[in-house]
Enzyme design. Structure first.
Site, PDB file in Angstrom:
ATOM      1  N   GLU A   1     -11.210  -6.690  -7.000  1.00 52.71           N
ATOM      2  CA  GLU A   1     -11.100  -7.749  -8.126  1.00 52.71           C
ATOM      3  C   GLU A   1     -10.786  -9.165  -7.381  1.00 52.71           C
ATOM      4  O   GLU A   1     -10.354  -8.951  -6.202  1.00 52.71           O
ATOM      5  CB  GLU A   1      -9.950  -7.356  -9.313  1.00 52.71           C
ATOM      6  CG  GLU A   1      -8.590  -7.339  -8.354  1.00 52.71           C
ATOM      7  CD  GLU A   1      -7.783  -8.393  -8.690  1.00 52.71           C
ATOM      8  OE1 GLU A   1      -7.723  -8.879  -9.874  1.00 52.71           O
ATOM      9  OE2 GLU A   1      -6.905  -8.764  -8.037  1.00 52.71           O
TER      10      GLU A   1
ATOM     11  N   GLY B   1      -5.042   1.332  -6.255  1.00 57.14           N
ATOM     12  CA  GLY B   1      -6.180   2.180  -6.408  1.00 57.14           C
ATOM     13  C   GLY B   1      -7.173   1.749  -5.395  1.00 57.14           C
ATOM     14  O   GLY B   1      -7.635   2.702  -4.751  1.00 57.14           O
ATOM     15  N   THR B   2      -7.162   0.051  -5.057  1.00 57.69           N
ATOM     16  CA  THR B   2      -8.329  -0.102  -4.024  1.00 57.69           C
ATOM     17  C   THR B   2      -8.002   0.336  -2.745  1.00 57.69           C
ATOM     18  O   THR B   2      -8.734   0.933  -1.932  1.00 57.69           O
ATOM     19  CB  THR B   2      -8.279  -1.664  -4.001  1.00 57.69           C
ATOM     20  OG1 THR B   2      -8.592  -2.107  -5.397  1.00 57.69           O
ATOM     21  CG2 THR B   2      -9.565  -2.109  -3.161  1.00 57.69           C
TER      22      THR B   2
ATOM     23  N   THR C   1       5.697  -0.201  -7.895  1.00 58.46           N
ATOM     24  CA  THR C   1       4.740  -0.801  -8.399  1.00 58.46           C
ATOM     25  C   THR C   1       3.907  -0.273  -9.523  1.00 58.46           C
ATOM     26  O   THR C   1       3.256  -1.038 -10.154  1.00 58.46           O
ATOM     27  CB  THR C   1       4.117  -1.790  -7.670  1.00 58.46           C
ATOM     28  OG1 THR C   1       3.208  -0.817  -6.685  1.00 58.46           O
ATOM     29  CG2 THR C   1       5.057  -2.651  -6.731  1.00 58.46           C
TER      30      THR C   1
ATOM     31  N   ASN D   1       7.887  -1.496   1.493  1.00 52.51           N
ATOM     32  CA  ASN D   1       8.240  -2.730   1.153  1.00 52.51           C
ATOM     33  C   ASN D   1       9.847  -2.656   1.135  1.00 52.51           C
ATOM     34  O   ASN D   1      10.456  -3.540   1.469  1.00 52.51           O
ATOM     35  CB  ASN D   1       7.765  -3.142  -0.085  1.00 52.51           C
ATOM     36  CG  ASN D   1       6.248  -3.576  -0.075  1.00 52.51           C
ATOM     37  OD1 ASN D   1       5.879  -3.917   1.048  1.00 52.51           O
ATOM     38  ND2 ASN D   1       5.256  -3.431  -0.876  1.00 52.51           N
TER      39      ASN D   1
ATOM     40  N   ASN E   1       5.658 -10.053   4.550  1.00 51.81           N
ATOM     41  CA  ASN E   1       4.293 -10.368   5.406  1.00 51.81           C
ATOM     42  C   ASN E   1       4.513 -10.871   6.562  1.00 51.81           C
ATOM     43  O   ASN E   1       3.670 -10.623   7.633  1.00 51.81           O
ATOM     44  CB  ASN E   1       3.020 -10.883   4.379  1.00 51.81           C
ATOM     45  CG  ASN E   1       2.856  -9.923   3.335  1.00 51.81           C
ATOM     46  OD1 ASN E   1       3.207  -8.728   3.147  1.00 51.81           O
ATOM     47  ND2 ASN E   1       2.042 -10.482   2.248  1.00 51.81           N
TER      48      ASN E   1
ATOM     49  N   GLU F   1      -4.835   3.511  24.315  1.00 49.28           N
ATOM     50  CA  GLU F   1      -3.724   3.863  24.792  1.00 49.28           C
ATOM     51  C   GLU F   1      -2.593   4.195  23.799  1.00 49.28           C
ATOM     52  O   GLU F   1      -1.918   5.109  24.221  1.00 49.28           O
ATOM     53  CB  GLU F   1      -2.999   2.678  25.577  1.00 49.28           C
ATOM     54  CG  GLU F   1      -3.538   3.036  27.264  1.00 49.28           C
ATOM     55  CD  GLU F   1      -2.978   1.814  28.096  1.00 49.28           C
ATOM     56  OE1 GLU F   1      -1.889   1.716  28.364  1.00 49.28           O
ATOM     57  OE2 GLU F   1      -3.833   0.842  28.490  1.00 49.28           O
TER      58      GLU F   1
END
Length: 451
Positions: free
Chosen positions: A71, A144-145, A179, A206, A228, A254
């Site tokens: 999306e 899903g993605t 989520t 998370n 992040n 390695e």
């Protein structure tokens, strides 16, 4: 050159990607439009950053990366954000309708339409490389993605680039914070494919990173940006040897050689130190031994699992900044004497160290303090089985009632795939159990056969 191509899939992958590329640009002195100012003479003596960036005829540096999502909103943020001029427009691929937290949509119905386009773009990037080492794949397996398209893309990459190593930075569902209701389904289905098609997967979660930022950086309500940026530091430390020169450089392959004792057991724990705010850093020493001890603390793990409950099979320590081998050896020697850090009895040495002279860079206005030295640990421990056990348990609760299964079957999946994936993960838990088991009792059995 030893290039690496980054592939960012789904919302999590793209947002982590934003943080990573922001940091890589700062580390190499590349401006948001891809230019490298002429007063930065770095490029003369050190062109190792070409592993991650390709240079155009006009002197612009373009990341060797692809952002894809089913999306448009997240990829549009990249298209309109600070770094919009950095990426080639063809490298930002978005579909029209999202995977709706459904693995089957990402893997079968919607993902199938976009995957050839993605592979085509990746092929173009790969053709630009002189000696492609492998791929870094960033995604989450709860949605899903990331789970569906991520798995599909990895399967296709295995076919097209069989021998290249694939490192995954995979965000797994957290124990408490969720989520999506169907996270356990997506994770189990996706892990089933990751087992086959990634060489090393660094597991992130998370909740663990929330707690880390809340505790160490005194941020009361961390945002995804805070998380992040921390993940960015980890990725940067792991790839620093590809991009800078140092005393002990570590290659992508390695990692694989040193961390993966058996092909299926390739899910690794990561941790990073020092995670510290500027106010505190001012008053602390942060010597090599201090930060080395810190990365083994259960609280610094980027995944909610307690390494004291398992045994280490292998462990890489990637130091950067003002560090000399003598200090590292001393620190490792101390760690080996600790009772809390246990290795399996068939892996006596267990440590691989890398040293990089480039000190860690921090994002201006970010939360992390600028420090002289940092270390990132990436370890293969049997404790990671806790994560799978937790997800499997949630999967079983839902699947025993066949809840939500019709959404997956409606998208062309077969119900048998659920049980197949679940059995594969049960086998994985068993594998971890056996690897951690004392090998002493096995010797006894062998003696019986001999006499």
């Amino acid at each position: 050159m030893r290039e690496a191509i980054c592939i960012h899939i789904g919302q999590a992958g793209c947002q982590v990607g934003n943080a990573c590329w922001e940091l890589f640009c700062l580390e190499h002195g590349i401006q948001p439009d891809g230019a490298m100012p002429s007063d930065k003479t770095i490029g003369v003596e050190d062109d190792a950053f070409n592993t991650f960036f390709s240079e155009t005829g006009a002197g612009k540096h373009v990341p060797r990366a692809v952002f894809l999502d089913l999306e448009p909103t997240v990829v549009d943020e990249v298209r309109t954000g600070t770094y919009r001029q950095l990426f080639h427009p063809e490298q930002l691929i978005s579909g029209k309708e999202d995977a709706a937290n459904n693995y089957a949509r990402g893997h079968y119905t919607i993902g199938k339409e976009i995957v050839d386009l993605c592979l085509d773009r990746i092929r173009k990037l790969a053709d630009n490389c002189t000696g492609l080492q492998g791929f870094l794949v960033y995604h989450a397996v709860g949605g899903g993605t990331g789970s569906g398209l991520g798995a599909l893309l990895l399967e296709r990459l295995s076919v097209d680039y069989g021998k290249k190593s694939k490192l995954g930075y995979t965000v797994y569902p957290s124990p408490q914070v969720s989520t999506a209701v169907v996270e356990p389904y997506n994770s189990v289905l996706s892990t089933h494919s990751l087992l086959e098609h990634t060489d090393v997967a660094a597991m992130l979660d998370n909740e663990a990173i929330y707690d880390l930022t809340r505790r160490n950086l005194d941020i009361e309500r961390p945002t995804y940006t805070n998380l992040n940026r921390l993940i960015g530091q980890v990725v940067s430390s792991l790839t620093a040897s590809l991009r800078f020169d140092g005393a002990l450089n570590v290659d992508l392959t390695e990692f694989q050689t040193n961390l993966v004792p058996y092909p299926r057991i390739h899910f690794v724990l990561t941790s990073y130190a020092p995670v510290i705010s500027a106010e505190k850093a001012y008053h602390e020493q942060l010597s090599v031994s201090e930060i080395s001890n810190a990365v083994f603390e259960p609280a610094s793990m980027m995944t909610k699992c307690d390494p004291r409950h398992g045994k280490y099979m292998a462990c890489c320590l990637m130091y950067r900044g003002d560090v000399v081998p003598k200090d590292v050896n001393a620190a490792v020697a101390t760690i080996k004497t600790k009772r809390t850090i246990q290795f399996v009895d068939w892996s006596p040495t267990g440590f691989k160290c890398g040293i990089n002279y480039q000190p860690p860079t921090v994002v201006p206005g970010g939360d992390l303090a600028k420090v002289q030295r940092a270390v990132c640990m990436i370890a293969n421990s049997t404790a990671i089985a806790e994560v799978f056990a937790r997800i499997d348990h949630k999967f079983d609760l839902m699947y025993s009632k066949r809840a939500f299964v019709h959404w997956y079957v409606g998208e062309g999946m077969e119900e048998g795939e659920f049980s197949e994936a679940r059995e594969d993960l049960a086998a994985l838990e068993k594998d971890y159990e056996e690897v951690g088991a004392e090998s002493a009792d096995m010797d006894g059995e062998e003696d019986v056969e001999e006499y």
